[in-house]
Design an enzyme around this catalytic site. Sequence first.
Site, PDB file in Angstrom:
ATOM      1  N   ASP A 114       0.787  -1.741  -0.356  1.00 29.37           N
ATOM      2  CA  ASP A 114       0.041  -0.001   0.295  1.00 29.37           C
ATOM      3  C   ASP A 114       0.593   1.599  -0.237  1.00 29.37           C
ATOM      4  O   ASP A 114       0.661   2.522  -0.628  1.00 29.37           O
ATOM      5  CB  ASP A 114      -0.804  -0.050   1.187  1.00 29.37           C
ATOM      6  CG  ASP A 114      -0.601   0.238   3.008  1.00 29.37           C
ATOM      7  OD1 ASP A 114       0.968  -0.192   2.628  1.00 29.37           O
ATOM      8  OD2 ASP A 114      -0.975   0.489   3.668  1.00 29.37           O
TER       9      ASP A 114
ATOM     10  N   GLU B 217       4.930 -10.616   4.688  1.00 26.19           N
ATOM     11  CA  GLU B 217       3.082 -11.213   4.070  1.00 26.19           C
ATOM     12  C   GLU B 217       3.610 -11.374   2.874  1.00 26.19           C
ATOM     13  O   GLU B 217       2.918 -11.306   1.956  1.00 26.19           O
ATOM     14  CB  GLU B 217       2.487  -9.969   4.240  1.00 26.19           C
ATOM     15  CG  GLU B 217       1.612  -9.521   5.559  1.00 26.19           C
ATOM     16  CD  GLU B 217       0.648  -8.660   5.664  1.00 26.19           C
ATOM     17  OE1 GLU B 217       0.370  -7.931   3.989  1.00 26.19           O
ATOM     18  OE2 GLU B 217       0.072  -8.576   6.572  1.00 26.19           O
TER      19      GLU B 217
HETATM   20  C1  GCB Z   1      -0.590  -5.146   6.080  1.00 22.62           C
HETATM   21  C2  GCB Z   1       0.774  -4.419   5.696  1.00 22.62           C
HETATM   22  C3  GCB Z   1       1.004  -3.521   5.616  1.00 22.62           C
HETATM   23  C4  GCB Z   1       0.223  -2.182   5.446  1.00 22.62           C
HETATM   24  C5  GCB Z   1      -1.583  -2.330   6.479  1.00 22.62           C
HETATM   25  C6  GCB Z   1      -2.579  -1.668   6.227  1.00 22.62           C
HETATM   26  O1  GCB Z   1      -0.733  -6.166   6.157  1.00 22.62           O
HETATM   27  O2  GCB Z   1       1.893  -5.441   5.886  1.00 22.62           O
HETATM   28  O3  GCB Z   1       2.055  -2.481   5.068  1.00 22.62           O
HETATM   29  O4  GCB Z   1       0.099  -0.922   5.311  1.00 22.62           O
HETATM   30  O5  GCB Z   1      -1.745  -4.334   6.205  1.00 22.62           O
HETATM   31  O6  GCB Z   1      -3.538  -0.753   7.329  1.00 22.62           O
HETATM   32  O7  GCB Z   1      -3.516  -2.395   6.313  1.00 22.62           O
END
Ligand code: GCB
Length: 607
Positions: free
Chosen positions: A163, A415
């Site tokens: 993201d 992840e």
């Molecule tokens: C996750 C990711 C991270 C995201 C987060 C989110 O699992 O590792 O990079 O920013 O979730 O806020 O969705």
Amino acid sequence: MLKPQASESRELVNLDGLYRFKVDFDRTGHRDGWFKAPLDTALEMGVPASYNDVFPDKAIRDHVGYVWYQREVRVPRGWAGERIHLRLDSATHEGMVWVDDVLVAQHTGGYMPFSADITDHVTPGRAFRLTISVNNELTQATIPPGTITVTADGRRQQSYLHDFYNYAGLHRSVWLYSTPAVTVDDITVVTGFEGPTGTVDYAITTAGGSGSETVTVSLHDADGVEVATADGATGALVINDVVLWQPGAAYLYSLTAEIRNGTNLLDSYTLPVGVRTVEVRGKEFLINGEPFYFTGFGMHEDHVAIGKGHSNAQMVNDFQLLDWVGANSFRTSHYPYAEEVMEFADRHGIVVIDETAAVGLHLGFGAVFGGIAKKTYEDGGVDAKTAASHRQAIEELVARDKNHPSVVIWSIANEPNGSEEGAREYFEPLAQLTRELDPTRPVGYVNVMFDTPDKELLGDLFDVIMLNRYYGWYLNNGDLETAEQVLEKELREWEAKYGKPIIMTEYGPDTMPGFHSIYEQPWSEEYQAAFLAMYHRVFDRVDAMVGEQVWNFADFQTSNGIMRVDGNKKGVFTRDRRPKPAAFALRQRWTALAGTKNGSTKTVSNP
Ligand code: GCB
């Protein structure tokens, strides 16, 4: 890999500042040899910084492809007879470097330094034209991966499965430096202690010598007093009454390696060394033989206007806020951070989980981001090309960061798909590679919420279980009662399955500063505090939990999408580093815990 430094035998010139800057909209820069003449542009760009948010121009911000940087550099006239090098601390994600008309370096991987010996292309006392093209494209062969599509009218568009915004440019410093002909090329230290006696095992590689040179090593304490010496390229230094590097109480010795020809000093390099041990024993994570409980955050290198550019002042501010909130650790989510950050952590006793840029190795996520779910481990997906880049990412990370006492875990991916067929085949060699490169530190990967213990296939390959969980946010949104039950049940399953220490490496809800609710509504500041408090109750009940790192330290910029409003708002601080109420609650909890589970009293073996 040694960071350039000034020493008795080396000199260092910083090349940060303003560069001529041109966006290669038509992809003609290489073909037309833009490096051969002054760039035809009115734009200038500051280094280090991401260029994206600096110009009020959507076309520059969204550009997919190359941008060009250029400046003149004068080589100090006293460098005659020395080897002369250029070093870029990073070029995100691919950098090509020319000295006048000559291509001297090319490197892919946006968060790692690279250098070139340019002695044969420059003259001490004279200036040369330094040109750097930087490409921000992510493909299935890069780490992190991404996909480029070309629209019917010829526009290149970039998508990726993480993201955070794909900031690009020269994010870190550029250096010109000299070395003698015979050099200390690399140093590796491994530290230990028995009671009051510390040891520093060292291995030094040299370059350019004839084999007849001698290597000597000395160790000085923080007051500059020599405490140990040794001869030879490998050996052990013994320290009486050692002062250990402790979380929250850093102590650094300086190791100086010298090469001599007879009595003549050829090269000298000094490395800060913290003496400490790291070990996983059963369900515990031990630093210096004592159980350690991680408190802190997953972070991002992300600031207003400069994006992922390194700024010493912003870095100090972030570390001061970590200290204020009582955090003892962070994860370099989701890529290696600037070396200045690692050195700061070393000097201030902050514990680091050091992560490669392998984020987005999960093609099933496509569905979550509005696309379609695909198989992950197949040709054209996460395949042999990805694996080759991933190996390179691990090798470069360990080479760069192996001597930092602050680094206690290598996180080789965030992840990835850890439950699909092919996951083990992909990850087993990478876990093994990491251990071969560094047998002294625990190795882990960060597990995604879909890969519950009944499904995931990787946990036994690693030393610690690192979990990102969003019960109460992406699942059970607004229902913290159910979330509490599901979370506890799952953590107990992990504990039973592996009996290894568990760190919650991400948990937290998006939170709009200033939005209040008496109903614990998602997005409210009250919900963030209640959400974190619920997780903490669960962590305190589960033995195997050895750490909590909230997602995220601060709000950060993301790509466009219906899930984010001007970025990810899971910060405990806003993007401009103002505390949300949760920060005060964390401060209370973490200050009381002081690095221990449930605030239990710690027995310090080496006060
Ligand atoms: C996750 C990711 C991270 C995201 C987060 C989110 O699992 O590792 O990079 O920013 O979730 O806020 O969705």
